[in-house]
Motif scaffolding. Structure first.
Motif, mmCIF file in Angstrom:
data_model
loop_
_atom_site.group_PDB
_atom_site.id
_atom_site.type_symbol
_atom_site.label_atom_id
_atom_site.label_comp_id
_atom_site.label_asym_id
_atom_site.label_seq_id
_atom_site.Cartn_x
_atom_site.Cartn_y
_atom_site.Cartn_z
ATOM 1 N N LYS A 56 6.702 -5.191 5.179
ATOM 2 C CA LYS A 56 5.347 -5.303 5.732
ATOM 3 C C LYS A 56 5.444 -5.362 7.259
ATOM 4 C CE LYS A 56 3.599 -5.706 1.534
ATOM 5 N NZ LYS A 56 3.059 -6.894 0.911
ATOM 6 N N LEU A 57 4.354 -5.006 7.929
ATOM 7 C CA LEU A 57 4.429 -4.752 9.369
ATOM 8 C C LEU A 57 5.165 -5.847 10.170
ATOM 9 C CD1 LEU A 57 3.609 -2.863 11.757
ATOM 10 C CD2 LEU A 57 1.651 -4.383 12.067
ATOM 11 N N LEU B 277 8.855 -6.517 9.329
ATOM 12 C CA LEU B 277 9.607 -5.279 9.579
ATOM 13 C C LEU B 277 9.878 -5.113 11.070
ATOM 14 C CD1 LEU B 277 9.801 -2.077 7.880
ATOM 15 C CD2 LEU B 277 8.637 -1.770 10.026
ATOM 16 N N ASN C 68 -2.657 -2.836 15.551
ATOM 17 C CA ASN C 68 -1.234 -2.891 15.192
ATOM 18 C C ASN C 68 -0.356 -2.863 16.436
ATOM 19 O OD1 ASN C 68 -1.957 -2.970 12.506
ATOM 20 N ND2 ASN C 68 -1.733 -0.752 12.213
ATOM 21 N N PRO D 182 8.544 1.749 13.743
ATOM 22 C CA PRO D 182 7.595 2.774 13.308
ATOM 23 C C PRO D 182 6.157 2.269 13.308
ATOM 24 C CG PRO D 182 8.728 1.848 11.410
ATOM 25 C CD PRO D 182 9.318 1.177 12.608
ATOM 26 N N VAL D 183 5.340 2.844 14.197
ATOM 27 C CA VAL D 183 3.910 2.503 14.230
ATOM 28 C C VAL D 183 3.142 3.713 13.710
ATOM 29 C CG1 VAL D 183 1.951 1.971 15.740
ATOM 30 C CG2 VAL D 183 4.158 0.842 16.103
ATOM 31 N N TYR D 184 2.331 3.498 12.677
ATOM 32 C CA TYR D 184 1.623 4.619 12.045
ATOM 33 C C TYR D 184 0.499 5.130 12.953
ATOM 34 C CZ TYR D 184 3.694 2.890 7.598
ATOM 35 O OH TYR D 184 4.541 2.478 6.608
ATOM 36 N N GLU E 167 -8.978 -5.726 1.029
ATOM 37 C CA GLU E 167 -8.881 -4.259 0.936
ATOM 38 C C GLU E 167 -9.831 -3.694 -0.107
ATOM 39 O OE1 GLU E 167 -5.179 -2.285 1.157
ATOM 40 O OE2 GLU E 167 -4.271 -3.787 2.456
ATOM 41 N N HIS F 200 -5.329 5.868 5.536
ATOM 42 C CA HIS F 200 -5.145 4.611 6.279
ATOM 43 C C HIS F 200 -6.469 3.943 6.664
ATOM 44 C CE1 HIS F 200 -2.453 2.665 9.638
ATOM 45 N NE2 HIS F 200 -3.021 1.771 8.857
ATOM 46 N N TYR G 228 -3.405 0.993 -4.456
ATOM 47 C CA TYR G 228 -3.267 -0.474 -4.463
ATOM 48 C C TYR G 228 -4.634 -1.148 -4.462
ATOM 49 C CZ TYR G 228 -2.976 -5.147 -2.428
ATOM 50 O OH TYR G 228 -3.166 -6.492 -2.175
ATOM 51 N N TRP H 237 -5.585 -11.105 10.975
ATOM 52 C CA TRP H 237 -4.388 -11.847 10.522
ATOM 53 C C TRP H 237 -4.675 -13.322 10.263
ATOM 54 C CZ3 TRP H 237 -0.290 -9.103 9.059
ATOM 55 C CH2 TRP H 237 -0.198 -7.785 9.522
ATOM 56 N N THR I 173 -8.011 -9.383 -2.453
ATOM 57 C CA THR I 173 -7.749 -8.945 -1.085
ATOM 58 C C THR I 173 -8.991 -8.359 -0.441
ATOM 59 O OG1 THR I 173 -6.576 -7.239 0.183
ATOM 60 C CG2 THR I 173 -6.844 -6.809 -2.148
ATOM 61 N N TYR J 177 -10.058 -3.992 9.195
ATOM 62 C CA TYR J 177 -10.480 -5.053 8.272
ATOM 63 C C TYR J 177 -10.955 -6.220 9.127
ATOM 64 C CZ TYR J 177 -7.228 -2.769 4.919
ATOM 65 O OH TYR J 177 -6.543 -1.896 4.123
ATOM 66 N N ASN K 37 -5.283 0.986 14.469
ATOM 67 C CA ASN K 37 -5.881 0.342 13.291
ATOM 68 C C ASN K 37 -5.862 -1.166 13.478
ATOM 69 O OD1 ASN K 37 -4.512 2.924 12.688
ATOM 70 N ND2 ASN K 37 -5.605 2.700 10.768
ATOM 71 N N VAL L 58 0.831 -1.211 0.000
ATOM 72 C CA VAL L 58 0.000 0.000 0.000
ATOM 73 C C VAL L 58 0.868 1.265 0.000
ATOM 74 C CG1 VAL L 58 -1.704 1.306 1.337
ATOM 75 C CG2 VAL L 58 -1.926 -1.180 1.131
ATOM 76 N N ASP L 59 1.905 1.305 0.853
ATOM 77 C CA ASP L 59 2.727 2.523 0.951
ATOM 78 C C ASP L 59 3.405 2.847 -0.378
ATOM 79 O OD1 ASP L 59 2.161 3.043 3.645
ATOM 80 O OD2 ASP L 59 3.679 1.628 4.311
HETATM 81 O O1 DAU Z 1 -5.570 -6.996 3.977
HETATM 82 C C1 DAU Z 1 -4.803 -7.586 2.984
HETATM 83 C C2 DAU Z 1 -3.629 -6.703 2.632
HETATM 84 O O2 DAU Z 1 -2.713 -6.773 3.713
HETATM 85 C C3 DAU Z 1 -2.961 -7.108 1.326
HETATM 86 O O3 DAU Z 1 -3.871 -6.920 0.270
HETATM 87 C C4 DAU Z 1 -1.686 -6.283 1.084
HETATM 88 O O4 DAU Z 1 -1.024 -6.760 -0.067
HETATM 89 C C5 DAU Z 1 -0.790 -6.448 2.292
HETATM 90 O O5 DAU Z 1 0.383 -5.664 2.127
HETATM 91 C C6 DAU Z 1 -1.513 -6.046 3.565
HETATM 92 O O6 DAU Z 1 -1.807 -4.620 3.562
HETATM 93 P P1 DAU Z 1 -1.626 -3.720 4.882
HETATM 94 O O7 DAU Z 1 -1.488 -2.319 4.450
HETATM 95 O O8 DAU Z 1 -2.663 -4.043 5.882
HETATM 96 O O9 DAU Z 1 -0.229 -4.337 5.405
HETATM 97 P P2 DAU Z 1 1.078 -3.638 6.027
HETATM 98 O O10 DAU Z 1 1.931 -4.733 6.564
HETATM 99 O O11 DAU Z 1 1.678 -2.656 5.097
HETATM 100 O O12 DAU Z 1 0.471 -2.834 7.265
HETATM 101 C C7 DAU Z 1 -0.259 -3.490 8.283
HETATM 102 C C8 DAU Z 1 -0.727 -2.422 9.259
HETATM 103 O O13 DAU Z 1 0.417 -1.900 9.962
HETATM 104 C C9 DAU Z 1 -1.392 -1.225 8.602
HETATM 105 O O14 DAU Z 1 -2.426 -0.741 9.432
HETATM 106 C C10 DAU Z 1 -0.280 -0.184 8.510
HETATM 107 C C11 DAU Z 1 0.561 -0.501 9.737
HETATM 108 N N1 DAU Z 1 2.006 -0.241 9.608
HETATM 109 C C12 DAU Z 1 2.668 -0.754 8.540
HETATM 110 C C13 DAU Z 1 4.029 -0.544 8.390
HETATM 111 C C14 DAU Z 1 4.773 -1.106 7.190
HETATM 112 C C15 DAU Z 1 2.684 0.479 10.617
HETATM 113 O O15 DAU Z 1 2.072 0.914 11.590
HETATM 114 N N2 DAU Z 1 4.037 0.671 10.458
HETATM 115 C C16 DAU Z 1 4.742 0.204 9.385
HETATM 116 O O16 DAU Z 1 5.956 0.463 9.308
#
Ligand code: DAU
Ligand code: NAD
Length: 339
Positions: free
Chosen positions: A192-193, A196, A252, A208-210, A127, A279, A153, A219, A125, A283, A215, A87-88
């Motif tokens: 990905k979270l 990472l 998160n 880093p927590v957004y 999303e 954001h 995305y 899982w 997805t 889900y 949110n 997404v980012d």
């Molecule tokens: O729901 C399915 C989706 O899950 C898939 O379609 C995507 O391909 C997949 O990347 C994932 O999307 P998210 O945006 O939910 O995943 P991500 O790991 O990027 O982030 C998970 C949550 O954590 C989201 O609320 C944003 C947050 N986040 C993410 C990152 C990378 C943080 O707080 N800090 C971070 O550094």
């Protein structure tokens, strides 16, 4: 049975290859992957020499390459995992998401129409449904929830889904679509979270927590996703959408704290950073159709899955360290330097 798995050098695609080769050792599996920053051929090392496995480096949006492959191989089933998935990155630069996720899907389905296919499965997805409010824990995404996307995305994934449904209705292409919640497990790319947080916590780096970290994501252990797709290929009805999820909702912040506890690292590493634009709040999948119609059940609880995942990252440091030492560093700087 010959299956084309696109995006098979990525996180879920590679886990799907391993799952299917164990479950159906007589199937022939061809992986087509462009090997973008997210594709890692090392991941497939253990199956490379298997006579039932073949790897082809190509872009799903490259019509000539895809058509040539279909002409040579005569696939029974296509499972399309190939996508730009972060997404980012889609917020930073949407263009490639449209090319790969939408036009690539079109090219694959055009090849299916021309050369014939038993089933085209689109890995989509949750999303595409947008998000749910944090204070309405009684609400879940069903297959009837309207499409309502937030990021470039998710808009590209939703566009692809609509195209898949159009190819079914207009051309009679035998398709199925699955919409899964957030996956985690081995070979998850460390942007990905969950991976990472694991990799940075191990290095005692800030996490880093957004926004506020409130949110919610739902899982699912990656192997449960692979098993669900296998069931859809076996008994799913053509033209249908299936939601996949296991009712494992966590904020998160809860996820990050669980990982820190398992690693024995301090919560003081947590750093709240500027929120992701647009954001999605929450889900949550209603998986009733998968369970009632196809008898699928997730087998791994979140606690067990996260324990196994952390162990996998501890045991496979060379896999993710080689990623982190490469191009990923520049990306991290670009994404977080100003936050
Ligand atoms: O729901 C399915 C989706 O899950 C898939 O379609 C995507 O391909 C997949 O990347 C994932 O999307 P998210 O945006 O939910 O995943 P991500 O790991 O990027 O982030 C998970 C949550 O954590 C989201 O609320 C944003 C947050 N986040 C993410 C990152 C990378 C943080 O707080 N800090 C971070 O550094
Ligand atoms: P990933 O980013 O880890 O892997 C994507 C793979 O696709 C990589 O190997 C990459 O090289 C390949 N690829 C990218 N563009 C390509 C192109 N043009 N041609 C050929 N190959 C290309 O992604 P992932 O997390 O494994 O997700 C796989 C699929 O599942 C995606 O379609 C994604 O939308 C969907 N999905 C992911 C999640 C999740 O939590 N990760 C959840 C639900 C659905």
């Amino acid at each position: 049975m010959k299956i084309l798995v696109t995006g098979g050098a990525g996180f879920i695609g590679s886990n799907f290859v391993f799952y299917m080769m164990e479950k159906h050792p007589d199937y022939d599996i061809v992986v087509l992957d462009k090997l973008t920053y997210a594709g890692n051929l090392e991941t497939l090392e253990s199956v490379m020499k298997n006579p039932h496995f073949k790897f082809v480096k190509a872009d799903i949006a490259d019509r000539d390459a895809v058509f040539d492959l279909f002409e040579q191989e005569k696939f029974d089933v296509v499972v399309n995992f190939a996508a730009e998935s972060h997404v980012d990155r889609s917020i930073e630069d949407p263009g490639l998401f449209l090319t790969t996720n939408i036009l690539g899907t079109q090219v694959l389905m055009d090849a299916c129409r021309k050369y014939g296919i038993g089933r085209y499965h689109q890995v989509s997805t949750d999303e595409v449904y947008g998000d749910l409010p944090l204070d309405r824990t009684d609400l879940f995404f069903t297959e009837e929830t309207p499409i309502h996307t937030s990021s470039p995305y998710s808009a590209s994934k939703a566009s692809a889904d609509l195209l898949v449904q159009a190819y079914h209705r207009t051309f009679g292409l035998p398709v199925t679509i699955s919409r899964c919640s957030n996956n985690y497990g081995p070979y998850h790319f460390p942007e990905k979270l969950i991976p990472l947080i694991i990799s940075r916590a191990l290095a005692d780096e800030s996490l880093p927590v957004y926004g506020t970290g409130e949110n919610v994501r739902d899982w699912l252990y990656v192997e449960d996703h692979c098993a669900a797709i296998n069931r859809i290929l076996e008994d799913g009805r053509e033209g249908e959408v299936y939601n996949i999820g296991g009712h494992n909702e966590r904020t998160n912040l809860q996820v990050v704290k669980t990982i820190l506890k398992q690693l024995g690292k301090p919560e003081s590493l947590i750093t709240f950073v500027t929120d992701r634009a647009g954001h999605d709040l929450r889900y949550a999948i209603d998986p009733a159709k998968m369970m009632n119609e196809l008898g699928w059940q997730p087998t791994t609880t979140f606690d067990e899955g996260i324990r196994r995942t952390v162990e996998w990252y501890l045991d496979n440091e060379s896999w993710w360290k080689s990623i982190i030492s490469g191009d990923y560093q520049n990306y991290y700087e670009r994404m977080y330097a100003e936050r």
